[in-house]
Design an enzyme around this catalytic site. Structure first.
Site, PDB file in Angstrom:
ATOM      1  CE  LYS A   1      -3.932   1.850   2.690  1.00 30.38           C
ATOM      2  NZ  LYS A   1      -4.831   1.568   3.832  1.00 30.38           N
TER       3      LYS A   1
ATOM      4  CB  SER B   1      -8.018   3.392   3.020  1.00 31.98           C
ATOM      5  OG  SER B   1      -7.210   2.732   3.968  1.00 31.98           O
TER       6      SER B   1
ATOM      7  CB  SER C   1      -8.587   0.570   5.808  1.00 32.27           C
ATOM      8  OG  SER C   1      -9.296   1.760   5.945  1.00 32.27           O
TER       9      SER C   1
END
Lengths: 68, 447
Positions: free
Chosen positions: B80, B153, B177
């Protein structure tokens, strides 16, 4: 006690609260922030109504004990 | 389309060691899938073509020389894009404070390199992991239906894994997330116990609530990645279900949000577990209805302090929604923050007590299947999306989302498994057992 509620707060009041928190914004910008801030303050209000046995601190602070 | 892009990490490793497949060949395939599919998905901010091919060549050389670093050696993994990797830009999916060029790896990246993983690229996310898409960057679309979000997210990580662009990926989770995008994309995603994964070099959103963890197509693959991230051992062998005590958590307000397809697949999973010998009982926790309030009241002011300098220096670099959230957090009273911490502590205590009665707690992961766009944090949709996930960021308990079925419109449904503090392997083992009863299904997207 209660936290500020939507009825108490307008853009100018919010601007002063933000300033106390460490953020300087114009009155116009405070007006834009107001709906988001009011939604957050409703969360605070609901928490204020709870009767929690308060010894303070977070549950996460327990982590080192639990790991031991 | 080839099965190779979707085989398990264990199978991939076996083929490497039999020399029927090589890390370079597999990395080239993964990069080709990124090139072919990412215009539809927007999962990768920065693919690392040159670097990953060099990593793969090194892995191939080491394996041929008998220097075996273990299950992740030569396996393409994505990260990420709020996690520092030396030599790669970190954008945070934002225009504020972006890009940064870290000169050292985050702790978990260092561990993954040591385990021989091939770091194939940096994945898209909601801006600074804070609940909103930056309009210039755009959302990550869902491999099951590109007109829908892959969730946030860690949506880029989830979509990358589900579409076969990589074999596993790292996400972060402050209110759901990892688990929300895992559920929307039909894969496994673990929010580990608070403190299990080193967050050094991971951009903070909320110090009290942040976690980093694995996303993968199978629970065993997620376990291998967790081992690589931490250096720990998480065998994740399918747990025996006979006599396993499972609590079904009553989440107040769920009837307002729960879609029939999610309810159907959750109840179908319970029926299968019961048939396999699990003992299932309803459970509840007083105060659970205030978990989302407590989460926001802790998260928002912490995020505002974290971003204080940047919001003053580059306010226009943030998307408007993220900027408003950061600004609003400065208005929260300290007394409210303390009240939220008190509830956090109390909930952790109540969960501890509950685990004397049950081995694990189950719920849906999200009350609905992937929507067109991510709902805004703090509004009704945001509250619904975090209904099942937020409390486990507060309490720090390990929480795993696994595939539970497909809705009539062929969208994945997720089921969440929660176990006591620092029993991450138990959550993974129960997930692995459920995976035997309900095998994951591959996303239909192909070049």
């Amino acid at each position: 006690m209660s936290f500020p509620t939507p009825d108490d707060i307008d853009a100018e009041a919010l601007r002063r609260m933000l300033r106390a928190g460490g953020l300087e914004v114009t009155a116009e910008r405070a007006g834009a922030i107001l709906p988001v801030a009011l939604a957050l303050l409703k969360s605070c209000d609901r928490l204020a109504s709870l009767d929690i046995e308060g010894s303070g601190g977070s549950g996460i602070a327990q982590a080192p004990d639990k790991l031991a | 389309m080839s099965e190779i892009d979707f085989i398990s990490i264990a199978e991939l490793g076996a083929r490497y060691r039999r020399k029927s497949l090589s890390p370079v060949e597999v990395t080239e395939r993964a990069l080709a899938r990124i090139k072919a599919l990412d215009s539809k998905l927007n999962a990768f901010v920065t693919p690392l073509e040159k670097e990953s091919l060099a990593d793969a060549a090194a892995a191939e050389r080491e394996l041929s020389q008998g220097h075996d670093r273990g299950p992740l050696h030569g396996v393409p993994v994505a990260v990420k894009d709020l996690i520092a990797m030396a030599g790669a830009p970190t954008t945070f999916a934002s225009r504020a404070g972006s890009p940064r060029h870290p000169d050292r790896d985050a702790g978990l990246v260092k561990n993954l390199r040591r385990a021989g993983a091939v770091l194939i690229g940096k994945t898209n996310l909601l801006e600074y992991a804070y609940g909103a898409v930056h309009p210039e960057i755009g959302q990550t679309n869902n491999p099951w239906d590109p007109k829908r979000t892959s969730g946030g997210s860690s949506g880029g990580s989830a979509a990358g894994v589900a579409s076969g662009m990589c074999f596993a990926a790292i996400g972060t989770d402050t209110g759901g997330s990892i688990r929300i995008p895992a559920a929307y994309c039909g894969i496994a995603g673990l929010k580990p116990s608070y403190g299990l994964v080193d967050l050094d070099g991971v951009q903070a959103l909320s110090w009290s609530l942040d976690h980093a963890g694995p996303l993968a197509r199978r629970v065993a693959d997620a376990a291998r990645l967790l081992e690589g991230m931490t250096g720990g051992s998480f065998p994740a062998r399918p747990h025996g279900l006979k006599g396993l005590r499972l609590g079904i958590m009553d989440h107040p307000g769920q009837d307002r949000f729960l879609q029939p397809a999610v309810r159907y697949h959750f109840e179908r999973a319970l029926a299968k577990l019961r048939q396999a010998g699990a003992e299932i009982e309803p459970v509840s926790i007083p105060g659970l209805e205030h978990a989302a309030d407590a989460l926001l009241t802790i998260l928002e002011p912490e995020a505002s302090v974290i971003h204080q300098r940047l919001i003053a220096a580059e306010p226009g670099g943030f998307g408007e929604m993220t900027r408003l959230q950061i600004e609003a957090g400065f208005a929260l009273p300290a007394t409210a923050y303390i009240r939220a911490q008190q509830l956090q502590r109390e909930l952790a205590h109540r969960y501890d007590q509950l685990f004397a009665r049950v081995d694990a707690i189950l719920s849906p992961s999200v009350p609905w299947v992937a929507p067109a766009e991510d709902p805004a944090l703090g509004d009704d949709g945001g509250e619904g999306e975090m209904l099942y996930s937020a409390v486990y960021n507060l309490t720090g308990l390990p929480a795993l989302s696994v595939f539970a079925g497909l809705s009539p419109e062929k969208l994945p449904v997720g089921l969440q498994i929660v176990t006591p503090w620092r029993t991450d392997d138990l959550a993974l083992s129960i997930g692995a057992a459920l995976e035997v009863l309900i095998p994951p299904v591959r996303a239909p997207l192909d070049p």
